[in-house]
Design a protein around this motif. Structure first.
Motif, PDB file in Angstrom:
ATOM      1  N   ASN A  46       0.860  -1.195   0.000  1.00 25.10           N
ATOM      2  CA  ASN A  46       0.000   0.000   0.000  1.00 25.10           C
ATOM      3  C   ASN A  46       0.889   1.236   0.000  1.00 25.10           C
ATOM      4  O   ASN A  46       2.096   1.137   0.112  1.00 25.10           O
ATOM      5  N   PRO A 131      -7.965  -2.929   1.746  1.00 28.04           N
ATOM      6  CA  PRO A 131      -8.234  -3.428   3.102  1.00 28.04           C
ATOM      7  C   PRO A 131      -9.669  -3.949   3.192  1.00 28.04           C
ATOM      8  O   PRO A 131     -10.575  -3.429   2.553  1.00 28.04           O
ATOM      9  N   SER A 133     -12.104  -5.448   6.396  1.00 31.05           N
ATOM     10  CA  SER A 133     -12.192  -5.790   7.817  1.00 31.05           C
ATOM     11  C   SER A 133     -12.724  -7.203   8.047  1.00 31.05           C
ATOM     12  O   SER A 133     -12.453  -7.808   9.078  1.00 31.05           O
ATOM     13  N   CYS A 166      -3.772  -7.903   5.538  1.00 29.58           N
ATOM     14  CA  CYS A 166      -4.603  -7.172   4.559  1.00 29.58           C
ATOM     15  C   CYS A 166      -4.999  -5.772   4.999  1.00 29.58           C
ATOM     16  O   CYS A 166      -5.893  -5.184   4.405  1.00 29.58           O
ATOM     17  N   LYS A 167      -4.376  -5.205   5.972  1.00 25.46           N
ATOM     18  CA  LYS A 167      -4.795  -3.877   6.479  1.00 25.46           C
ATOM     19  C   LYS A 167      -4.559  -2.774   5.498  1.00 25.46           C
ATOM     20  O   LYS A 167      -3.844  -2.835   4.564  1.00 25.46           O
TER      21      LYS A 167
END
Length: 167
Positions: A46, A131, A133, A166-167
């Motif tokens: 990212n 991302p 959640s 995956c944040k």
């Protein structure tokens, strides 16, 4: 004096024995063996977090030493276990040396986690590389194969499983 003659004779005999040792013989098709990876967990690429790199190492042997190509074709293939996507890489041409062309060595591939390079995919079809959640991690591994200039493929090896944050 006899002592020195005995030492010289022994050295001559040992030199003759070692000069007769045959070079290892490898099959003409490349053979690869998984060595390791530098990490088993990595952040999804990212623009906010610092860049990181996944490093994969594997060893090879090739009996006729014809690895690497000067053409535009690829000769290293990393297949993602999640979707079968193949990342292609090129080896540099390894020049022929000596009378026996059998070669062995180690290959290191570095894959930066730049955006859209190492990223999460989601089982519900959500947009990849974003991302999510509901899915904090994703896992994958690579299958690896190489090809020589005579179009002979190596065996296929498998890396360990990598967890992507995956944040």
């Amino acid at each position: 004096m006899k002592f020195y003659i005995a030492i010289i004779a022994t050295l001559i005999v040992l030199s003759a024995l070692f000069s007769c040792i045959r070079q290892p013989e490898f099959p003409d098709e490349p053979i690869i063996t998984y060595v390791d990876m530098n990490k088993l967990s990595i952040l999804q690429g990212n623009k906010i977090d610092a860049a990181d790199t996944l490093t994969i190492r594997f060893s090879f042997t090739d009996g006729d030493g014809d690895l690497g190509t000067s053409t535009d074709s690829f000769d290293v293939f990393l297949t993602d276990s999640r979707d079968g996507f193949v990342n292609n890489f090129k080896l540099p041409v390894i020049p022929d040396k000596g009378s026996g062309n059998g070669i062995s060595g180690e290959i290191t591939i570095r894959i930066p986690n730049t955006p859209f390079n190492i990223c999460c995919t989601y089982p519900d079809g959500s947009t990849a590389c974003q991302p999510n959640s509901r899915f904090p991690t994703d896992t994958f591994s690579y299958s690896i194969q190489i090809r020589d200039r005579n179009n002979r493929f190596s065996n296929v090896i498998q890396t360990e499983t990598v967890t992507i944050q995956c944040k």
